[in-house]
Design an enzyme around this catalytic site. Structure first.
Site, mmCIF file in Angstrom:
data_model
loop_
_atom_site.group_PDB
_atom_site.id
_atom_site.type_symbol
_atom_site.label_atom_id
_atom_site.label_comp_id
_atom_site.label_asym_id
_atom_site.label_seq_id
_atom_site.Cartn_x
_atom_site.Cartn_y
_atom_site.Cartn_z
ATOM 1 N N CYS B 36 -13.470 -9.180 74.717
ATOM 2 C CA CYS B 36 -14.275 -9.088 73.498
ATOM 3 C C CYS B 36 -15.509 -9.975 73.550
ATOM 4 C CB CYS B 36 -13.435 -9.305 72.241
ATOM 5 S SG CYS B 36 -12.370 -10.723 72.295
ATOM 6 N N ASP B 38 -16.002 -13.140 73.588
ATOM 7 C CA ASP B 38 -15.931 -14.433 72.911
ATOM 8 C C ASP B 38 -14.591 -15.040 73.251
ATOM 9 O OD1 ASP B 38 -18.139 -15.026 71.333
ATOM 10 O OD2 ASP B 38 -17.472 -13.706 69.701
ATOM 11 N N CYS B 61 -21.356 -17.194 73.226
ATOM 12 C CA CYS B 61 -22.805 -17.336 73.092
ATOM 13 C C CYS B 61 -23.170 -18.737 72.617
ATOM 14 C CB CYS B 61 -23.338 -16.291 72.118
ATOM 15 S SG CYS B 61 -22.842 -16.610 70.429
ATOM 16 N N CYS B 105 -19.421 -16.321 64.839
ATOM 17 C CA CYS B 105 -19.085 -17.147 65.997
ATOM 18 C C CYS B 105 -18.487 -18.483 65.562
ATOM 19 C CB CYS B 105 -20.311 -17.421 66.853
ATOM 20 S SG CYS B 105 -21.142 -15.928 67.366
#
Ligand SMILES: Cc1ncc(COP(=O)(O)O)c(C=O)c1O
Ligand SMILES: Cc1ncc(COP(=O)(O)O)c(C=O)c1O
Lengths: 387, 129, 387, 129
Positions: B36, B38, B61, B105
């Site tokens: 995915c 992340d 990220c 995030c």
């Protein structure tokens, strides 16, 4: 800070000569090209000479060039226009899995209104197989739309053979040549192309301008309605300065094509070799031959692309990635996944795209800055195993 | 459209605190996966109901890195109950905001911490032993 | 030769300040606004400040502004987008007989695909009656699209009342404000407008850029497909320099609105009086009040408009006519005919449209040159009877 | 798109030959009408089967004026049969070309002349009297 722009597949700097050519059309020869007076005639003349310049670059007749607002609009007019014009002949469209959203989303829209679309797979290099294409054709097929060169991994398709196949079966053949124009020699006659999309801002022309080539005699229905400009296919007051700039950009690209290709290819190869040599567990995405002269796409194991782009940005390097961590969740590039790359590697992709203005120095700067950045990100990654 | 990080986010991205592993961690918790795009692994050491040490590794990220960094900084030394109050909203505030599309995030670290403590409690719950 | 540009309803000269604002975005801040690096952020920031400038001019929120490629595209997206989004609610659209082709042709296209369209008549001044509009509304009505100001005769409609009527019946209200923005104060809140079209090149911004205002919460379906730019409603790499220029043009228009209106109105009135006084058998088309400050439209008995335009062009005056003698046959303006003007007078119409840059001198020049030209053409006309 | 006239067309537009009426014309013929936006009246004087004089008045665009002007110039002095050969193509050629969308305007004068002669012949045909 030093700034190195290497995202030329996203957009390019407008050439100085192009800007100079546009300027008088903003506040001197600013007429509407449809007007019956001297200001209008200046505009109309400028438009027609730009039409010649665009036509020359792709081997078309000027009357086969329709100016649009960009690549997306060209793709939309081509695909919807052909689909609607041929509804009574059939309802099947063939495209590939690695098209730009301007093609893919337009095809999906047609699926919602009763068309059937085949999305051809690609091999590890991103190439559509000619026999897959042949096999996909049915009695109902009215349009084949396969991009000339891919925007992410630079794969150049064998459009000439595809065009021949289409012509043979009396099917319209469209190609999205937004990435290839000015970087690959292309002749619509030689390559059996019926419709072709171009976007000015990818070849050092201004943004917001494009063209659609439509072969004489091709049945196509308008999808935007208004005052009948561009022979009814794209009504709206013509963007004269933009079109003039686009024409100039095409002329320059035409005159320098060989030289540009050689320049970019040599820097591209140096960059690819330099990165693969310096950084372990890095792989080149896309093909080794028949690859856009300006495209480098490399994945780094255990590294996430957006973090990589941000780190590069911090040292002044502008590049892009196939990873898009957006609103709700991250998504990996549909192009990379279609070539069979794993999700992890797809998230870790870096696209570096060159232009005629890219220098040895720019490449050297990337080769200096990139390896320690990848190393730092790997040192933070739970997926990275030191050997 | 692109997005823009503020200076504080960038500072945490460039100099993330508490990156690494804790060899004798009491809890190791991973959320997300490479599929995915992340992924975060949190290493936690507890002492007297307090977060004695915490470290992280992430495949994610810039926002994932910065939020993990500030989160670890914020929970370190706190009691577990206090630490559980450091939600993603608190993290985002502490960073001075995140671009809208990057807010999700900031869920990674609090989620991982929450899961970790829940697991730990279950394992150490006298009733369950 | 002296050249006097008085065709500002067709298009305008780009303001010098606008050009200056655009320039850096061609070859310095040339990034793609969707890119995750400094070049992209510069572009994105510029885009957002232009969005603020456009929003401010019409009293909208920035998030309600969608950038497009011009007025035609704004009209198309608004009308098709609302029609398709509300298909299950009804299939009836109300417009007027004097709309621009960007609206009329789009409505005609919808008629071909099963929608019903009412084209409301206008009175001698070009005005739609509110009671006609009320009477035309049915249970099936999903969209009312009536232009704010007419491009040929300058009639300003009472959009606020129309908007209130639409809101009352839960019908989307769109107005084509391409000609009025920067020439009439307008606030989308005050005027109950749900969708509004603007085109940059009509207010001293660059060509090929426009905006669509869509009130928050309005259900609308995209009609162009691609990479999701402008929140999916208008995909394609954003035309950053063009949009920046458009934003600047809106800012200037906003700051000078009162002054501009006063300047143009006074020249307009001088010109109308001067022409009607000097030339017998000439009549003003369009209203005496609630008329665009920059619009003059006069018909001369027994004179054909295109010949008049050509003769004016020969002395350096750029103007336009409602007569279009094109491909097969001549056609008179649908707008003039809708006001009840005879064909002969419609063919003999002259539109002179001013801008903030028009001077007393320009007006004087027209008043000097026009009367002898009309006289000469009349002397050649079989329809002219000397008294 | 706009269109462009060449110098010769412009010259005829600005200085049209043979504009006016002939009081004692043998034939007066009008084609078109104000309703269709194009109208031409041709006055013809014949002598010994020749076009002795011809004049015109037109309510029409620049191309209509220029083509009428050159047409009258061309037929003047010719025999009727020669004059009937001056078709719209001949007129357009003589002007050095017209923009495509303006070519139809060059039909006015030859059409009017053709009609005129036909009517005249019919009226003066001994068999019909
Ligand atoms: C392959 C391809 N097709 C279409 C487009 C769309 O072009 P534009 O952004 O000019 O609409 C792009 C670039 O964005 C592209 O790379
Ligand atoms: C009232 C009106 N609507 C729409 C348009 C179309 O605008 P554009 O030429 O920018 O597409 C125009 C001008 O051409 C106009 O005057």
């Amino acid at each position: 800070m030093k700034r190195v722009y290497l995202d030329n597949s996203a957009t390019t700097a407008v050439d100085r000569a192009v800007i100079e050519t546009m300027l008088p059309y903003f506040d001197k020869a600013y007429g509407n090209a449809s007007s019956f007076h001297s200001f209008g005639r200046e505009a109309a003349r400028a438009l027609e000479s730009a039409r010649d310049q665009v036509a020359t670059l792709i081997g078309a007749k000027p009357s086969e060039i329709y100016f649009t607002a960009g690549g997306t609009e060209s793709d939309n007019i081509a695909i919807l226009g052909i689909a609607y014009a041929n509804r009574d002949k059939g309802n099947h469209i063939i495209t590939s899995a690695i098209e730009h959203p301007a093609v893919l989303e337009t095809c999906r829209h047609l699926e919602e209104s009763g068309f059937k679309v085949t999305y051809l797979p690609v091999d590890i290099d991103g190439r559509v197989s000619l026999s897959d294409l042949r096999d996909a054709i049915t009695e109902e097929t009215i349009l084949i739309t396969i991009m000339h060169a891919n925007n992410e991994i630079g794969t150049i398709q064998h459009v000439r053979d595809m065009g021949a196949l289409a012509r043979d079966r009396n099917i319209a053949f469209h190609t999205d040549a937004v990435q290839s124009i000015g970087k690959v020699p292309l002749d619509v006659e030689f390559s059996n192309i019926d419709l072709l999309s171009i976007s000015s801002h990818k070849l050092h022309g201004p943004k917001g301008v494009g063209a659609l080539y439509v072969r004489e005699g091709t049945a196509i229905t308008p999808v935007i309605f208004g005052g009948g400009h561009e022979r009814g296919l794209r009504p709206s007051t013509e963007n004269v300065p933009g079109i003039v700039g686009f024409g100039k950009a095409c002329e320059i690209a035409h005159n320098r094509l060989d030289e540009d290709i050689e320049h970019m290819s040599s820097l591209r190869d140096k960059l690819i070799k330099g990165i693969l040599d310096a950084i372990p567990k890095s792989v080149l995405n896309g093909p080794c031959s028949d690859r856009l002269c300006n495209n480098v796409n490399i994945s780094f194991e255990a590294v996430e692309g957006e973090a990589l782009i941000l780190a590069l940005d911090r040292v002044g390097i502008a590049a892009s990635t196939g990873s898009a961590c957006s609103s709700k969740k991250s998504t990996a590039s549909h192009v990379l996944l279609a070539t069979g790359l794993s999700e992890q590697m797809a998230y870790g992709s870096l696209r570096i795209s060159l232009s005629r203005f890219t220098t040895e120095d720019d490449i050297g700067y990337v080769l200096e800055k990139l390896p320690p950045i990848v190393e730092r990100l790997r040192s933070m990654s739970p997926l990275w195993k030191e050997e | 459209m692109g997005y823009e990080f503020n200076e504080k986010v960038i500072e945490h991205f460039e100099n993330p605190r508490n990156v690494g592993e804790i060899e004798d961690a009491d809890i190791v918790e991973t959320v997300g996966s490479p599929v995915c795009g992340d992924m975060l692994t949190l290493y936690i050491k507890l002492k007297d109901d307090k977060v004695e040490d915490v470290k992280f590794k992430t495949f994610g990220c810039g926002a994932a890195i910065a939020t993990s960094s500030i989160f670890t900084e914020m929970v370190k030394g706190k009691t577990v109950d206090e630490a559980l109050k450091i939600t993603s909203d608190v993290v985002v505030d502490a960073l001075g905001g995140l671009p809208e599309k990057k807010v999700h995030c900031s869920l990674l670290a609090p989620d991982a911490f929450h899961n970790a403590i829940e697991k730990y409690k279950k394992e150490h719950d006298p009733k369950e032993q």
